[in-house]
Each structure stands twice: as C-alpha cells, then as structure tokens.
Design a protein around this motif. Structure first.
Motif, PDB file in Angstrom:
ATOM      1  N   LYS A  15      -1.369  10.640  46.957  1.00 33.94           N
ATOM      2  CA  LYS A  15      -0.592   9.765  46.068  1.00 33.94           C
ATOM      3  C   LYS A  15       0.294  10.568  45.131  1.00 33.94           C
ATOM      4  O   LYS A  15      -0.234  11.451  44.429  1.00 33.94           O
ATOM      5  CB  LYS A  15      -1.515   8.766  45.233  1.00 33.94           C
ATOM      6  CG  LYS A  15      -0.609   7.778  44.765  1.00 33.94           C
ATOM      7  CD  LYS A  15      -1.402   6.589  43.981  1.00 33.94           C
ATOM      8  CE  LYS A  15      -0.605   5.760  43.155  1.00 33.94           C
ATOM      9  NZ  LYS A  15      -1.187   4.880  42.433  1.00 33.94           N
ATOM     10  N   ALA A  16       1.564  10.510  45.291  1.00 28.39           N
ATOM     11  CA  ALA A  16       2.728  11.255  44.586  1.00 28.39           C
ATOM     12  C   ALA A  16       2.569  11.091  43.148  1.00 28.39           C
ATOM     13  O   ALA A  16       2.228   9.812  42.510  1.00 28.39           O
ATOM     14  CB  ALA A  16       3.968  11.184  45.207  1.00 28.39           C
ATOM     15  N   LEU A  17       2.977  11.820  42.270  1.00 29.64           N
ATOM     16  CA  LEU A  17       2.852  11.612  40.682  1.00 29.64           C
ATOM     17  C   LEU A  17       4.537  11.404  40.356  1.00 29.64           C
ATOM     18  O   LEU A  17       5.267  11.490  40.907  1.00 29.64           O
ATOM     19  CB  LEU A  17       2.519  12.874  40.057  1.00 29.64           C
ATOM     20  CG  LEU A  17       1.119  13.422  40.645  1.00 29.64           C
ATOM     21  CD1 LEU A  17       0.700  14.782  40.026  1.00 29.64           C
ATOM     22  CD2 LEU A  17       0.021  12.362  40.151  1.00 29.64           C
ATOM     23  N   PRO A  18       4.393  10.603  38.988  1.00 24.89           N
ATOM     24  CA  PRO A  18       5.670  10.094  38.630  1.00 24.89           C
ATOM     25  C   PRO A  18       6.703  11.405  38.113  1.00 24.89           C
ATOM     26  O   PRO A  18       6.071  12.422  37.625  1.00 24.89           O
ATOM     27  CB  PRO A  18       5.426   9.106  37.370  1.00 24.89           C
ATOM     28  CG  PRO A  18       3.876   8.766  37.588  1.00 24.89           C
ATOM     29  CD  PRO A  18       3.296  10.009  38.541  1.00 24.89           C
ATOM     30  N   VAL A  19       7.681  11.139  38.343  1.00 24.35           N
ATOM     31  CA  VAL A  19       8.738  12.114  37.703  1.00 24.35           C
ATOM     32  C   VAL A  19       8.925  11.970  36.336  1.00 24.35           C
ATOM     33  O   VAL A  19       8.988  11.101  35.980  1.00 24.35           O
ATOM     34  CB  VAL A  19      10.125  12.153  38.499  1.00 24.35           C
ATOM     35  CG1 VAL A  19      11.065  12.817  37.757  1.00 24.35           C
ATOM     36  CG2 VAL A  19       9.774  12.217  39.896  1.00 24.35           C
ATOM     37  N   GLU A  20       8.690  12.897  35.599  1.00 29.97           N
ATOM     38  CA  GLU A  20       8.688  12.919  34.093  1.00 29.97           C
ATOM     39  C   GLU A  20      10.109  13.523  33.723  1.00 29.97           C
ATOM     40  O   GLU A  20      10.506  13.311  32.483  1.00 29.97           O
ATOM     41  CB  GLU A  20       7.663  13.666  33.438  1.00 29.97           C
ATOM     42  CG  GLU A  20       6.416  12.843  33.485  1.00 29.97           C
ATOM     43  CD  GLU A  20       5.249  13.569  33.078  1.00 29.97           C
ATOM     44  OE1 GLU A  20       5.208  14.462  32.531  1.00 29.97           O
ATOM     45  OE2 GLU A  20       4.051  12.570  33.259  1.00 29.97           O
ATOM     46  N   ASN A  21      10.712  14.579  34.126  1.00 31.57           N
ATOM     47  CA  ASN A  21      11.704  15.295  33.624  1.00 31.57           C
ATOM     48  C   ASN A  21      13.037  14.919  34.533  1.00 31.57           C
ATOM     49  O   ASN A  21      13.026  15.293  35.690  1.00 31.57           O
ATOM     50  CB  ASN A  21      11.667  16.710  33.551  1.00 31.57           C
ATOM     51  CG  ASN A  21      10.543  17.047  32.486  1.00 31.57           C
ATOM     52  OD1 ASN A  21      10.543  16.663  31.471  1.00 31.57           O
ATOM     53  ND2 ASN A  21       9.396  17.946  33.095  1.00 31.57           N
ATOM     54  N   PHE A  22      13.978  14.279  34.013  1.00 28.91           N
ATOM     55  CA  PHE A  22      15.340  13.941  34.672  1.00 28.91           C
ATOM     56  C   PHE A  22      16.293  14.862  34.321  1.00 28.91           C
ATOM     57  O   PHE A  22      17.052  15.021  33.361  1.00 28.91           O
ATOM     58  CB  PHE A  22      15.977  12.545  34.466  1.00 28.91           C
ATOM     59  CG  PHE A  22      15.165  11.550  35.111  1.00 28.91           C
ATOM     60  CD1 PHE A  22      13.681  11.179  34.410  1.00 28.91           C
ATOM     61  CD2 PHE A  22      15.247  10.888  36.169  1.00 28.91           C
ATOM     62  CE1 PHE A  22      12.761  10.059  34.831  1.00 28.91           C
ATOM     63  CE2 PHE A  22      14.384   9.907  36.716  1.00 28.91           C
ATOM     64  CZ  PHE A  22      13.221   9.349  36.200  1.00 28.91           C
ATOM     65  N   ASN A  23      16.258  16.164  35.016  1.00 26.30           N
ATOM     66  CA  ASN A  23      17.211  17.374  34.712  1.00 26.30           C
ATOM     67  C   ASN A  23      17.954  17.952  35.962  1.00 26.30           C
ATOM     68  O   ASN A  23      17.783  17.083  36.962  1.00 26.30           O
ATOM     69  CB  ASN A  23      16.164  18.536  33.940  1.00 26.30           C
ATOM     70  CG  ASN A  23      15.033  18.698  35.105  1.00 26.30           C
ATOM     71  OD1 ASN A  23      15.097  18.459  36.066  1.00 26.30           O
ATOM     72  ND2 ASN A  23      13.989  19.245  34.387  1.00 26.30           N
ATOM     73  N   GLY A  24      18.392  19.095  35.760  1.00 21.14           N
ATOM     74  CA  GLY A  24      19.054  19.665  36.825  1.00 21.14           C
ATOM     75  C   GLY A  24      18.458  19.689  38.092  1.00 21.14           C
ATOM     76  O   GLY A  24      19.080  19.848  39.152  1.00 21.14           O
ATOM     77  N   GLU A  25      17.215  20.341  37.768  1.00 20.92           N
ATOM     78  CA  GLU A  25      16.479  20.741  38.863  1.00 20.92           C
ATOM     79  C   GLU A  25      15.764  19.671  39.726  1.00 20.92           C
ATOM     80  O   GLU A  25      15.983  19.606  41.005  1.00 20.92           O
ATOM     81  CB  GLU A  25      14.812  21.086  38.327  1.00 20.92           C
ATOM     82  CG  GLU A  25      14.372  22.047  38.974  1.00 20.92           C
ATOM     83  CD  GLU A  25      13.083  22.659  38.146  1.00 20.92           C
ATOM     84  OE1 GLU A  25      11.959  22.297  38.553  1.00 20.92           O
ATOM     85  OE2 GLU A  25      13.218  23.122  36.937  1.00 20.92           O
ATOM     86  N   LEU A  26      15.860  18.478  39.276  1.00 20.95           N
ATOM     87  CA  LEU A  26      15.638  16.935  39.907  1.00 20.95           C
ATOM     88  C   LEU A  26      16.927  16.851  40.845  1.00 20.95           C
ATOM     89  O   LEU A  26      16.699  16.163  41.806  1.00 20.95           O
ATOM     90  CB  LEU A  26      15.450  15.985  38.922  1.00 20.95           C
ATOM     91  CG  LEU A  26      15.012  14.631  39.640  1.00 20.95           C
ATOM     92  CD1 LEU A  26      13.872  14.481  40.465  1.00 20.95           C
ATOM     93  CD2 LEU A  26      15.037  13.482  38.619  1.00 20.95           C
ATOM     94  N   ALA A  27      17.980  16.716  40.143  1.00 19.59           N
ATOM     95  CA  ALA A  27      19.364  16.512  40.875  1.00 19.59           C
ATOM     96  C   ALA A  27      19.261  17.334  42.060  1.00 19.59           C
ATOM     97  O   ALA A  27      19.809  16.895  43.115  1.00 19.59           O
ATOM     98  CB  ALA A  27      20.372  16.732  39.829  1.00 19.59           C
ATOM     99  N   ALA A  28      18.884  18.583  41.829  1.00 18.24           N
ATOM    100  CA  ALA A  28      19.316  19.554  42.904  1.00 18.24           C
ATOM    101  C   ALA A  28      18.249  19.375  43.947  1.00 18.24           C
ATOM    102  O   ALA A  28      18.558  19.364  45.222  1.00 18.24           O
ATOM    103  CB  ALA A  28      18.941  21.007  42.377  1.00 18.24           C
ATOM    104  N   LEU A  29      16.981  18.856  43.739  1.00 20.78           N
ATOM    105  CA  LEU A  29      16.000  18.610  44.500  1.00 20.78           C
ATOM    106  C   LEU A  29      16.565  17.303  45.618  1.00 20.78           C
ATOM    107  O   LEU A  29      16.440  17.496  46.773  1.00 20.78           O
ATOM    108  CB  LEU A  29      14.773  18.209  43.965  1.00 20.78           C
ATOM    109  CG  LEU A  29      13.723  17.781  44.983  1.00 20.78           C
ATOM    110  CD1 LEU A  29      13.364  18.556  46.106  1.00 20.78           C
ATOM    111  CD2 LEU A  29      12.510  17.320  44.089  1.00 20.78           C
ATOM    112  N   VAL A  30      17.138  16.442  44.941  1.00 26.06           N
ATOM    113  CA  VAL A  30      17.652  15.213  45.632  1.00 26.06           C
ATOM    114  C   VAL A  30      18.807  15.387  46.570  1.00 26.06           C
ATOM    115  O   VAL A  30      18.667  14.792  47.443  1.00 26.06           O
ATOM    116  CB  VAL A  30      18.048  13.971  44.471  1.00 26.06           C
ATOM    117  CG1 VAL A  30      18.700  12.951  44.853  1.00 26.06           C
ATOM    118  CG2 VAL A  30      16.680  13.614  43.713  1.00 26.06           C
TER     119      VAL A  30
END
Ligand code: NI
Length: 165
Positions: A15-30
């Motif tokens: 079961k995956a865990l919630p994303v907590e940090n909406f940052n540049g790293e997340l944007a790059a991953l998406v």
C-alpha cells in the motif's frame, strides 16, 4: 525513462504512502512518469509500478490529455457497473475483462498541491480505478475469477518464458 517493475515484484503489492511534500522533486517525478507512460504506450501509470511506494498516478485515456493524481480518494462510485478489457504495463501481454463501476467521483491534489474533484465515466473512470488499485497493492488480475486468473498467469508465464521446469 523509468524502469517499470512487473508481476512478482513485491512493491506492486504494497500500500503506497501519501505524498507530503509538493516540491520540484515531485514535479520532476511526475514528468518522468508521464514520459515513461507515453513511451511504453500505456494509458496510465502508478508510482508503485516504477518501484515507488507513493500515492501518485498519471493517466492519459485518449493518449492526448494528461491527468495527474496525487493522494487520490475515490469518494463516490455509481451503482451501474460494466465490463471492460484491461491490461497493465506491469503484466505485459495479457488482458482480461474486468467489471467495475461505470462512474466515479475522485478527490485528489494536483502536482502543485491544489485540491480538485473530478467526475469521470467511460475510459477515464476505468483507468483511474485501475491506477488507484495500484496504490492499494491491487492488480487487475485480482478482480477476475480464480479460473480466469490461473489461465491468464499461465499464458503470461508462457509468453515471457517464465515457466519453471
Ligand atoms: Ni496497471
């Protein structure tokens, strides 16, 4: 491009865990996930499929518009259900009819952390439910009869030369 993990890899069952940090790293991953999905000619890709236990998926049912869902919740499902043929980039080469609700309402966050609600039907509803399952460690083959699943897995092992002597 990111590597897609396949059936048998334990991360697909977590079961995956919630994303907590909406940052540049997340944007790059998406962005990398969307890129990978397009190159693999998929219409949806969830983070666990690239080995990451995070509640993120992307989809593009018509291979044109891109939808991004972070920490999604399916808040409503229709009583009406329908079968639709599904496949999965993590179980390549096999397909099965899966019965699911026709329409759903989903709440999620955009990549920059803005909440949104979307009502979906048709293929979009189908892809969202399939990808949401990935965040729960569930695969489409869990939603068909045992007999069909065994047959499908045998075929999968055969086409990928996985059968052990
Ligand atoms: Ni899948």
């Amino acid at each position: 491009m990111l590597d897609i993990i396949t059936l048998g890899n334990e991360t697909l069952r977590k079961k995956a865990l919630p994303v907590e940090n909406f940052n540049g790293e997340l944007a790059a991953l998406v962005e990398q996930m969307a890129h990978t999905m397009i190159l693999e000619k998929g219409i949806g890709l969830a983070a666990p499929q690239v080995g990451l236990e995070q509640r993120i998926f992307v989809c593009s049912p018509d291979q044109n518009d891109l939808y991004v869902f972070i920490n999604p919740e399916i808040v409503e499902t229709s009583e009406g259900i329908c079968p639709y043929e599904e496949g999965c980039l993590s179980i390549p080469g096999v397909y099965a009819d899966v019965v699911r609700p026709e329409k759903i309402t989903v709440q999620a966050y955009s990549v920059d952390g803005k909440p949104f609600t979307i009502q979906a039907d048709d293929i979009l509803a189908r892809v969202i439910q399939h990808e949401y399952d990935h965040l729960q460690g569930v695969l489409f083959i869990d939603r068909i009869s045992e007999r069909k699943r065994e047959k499908l897995i045998r075929h999968y092992e055969k086409i990928h030369n996985l059968k052990k002597a």
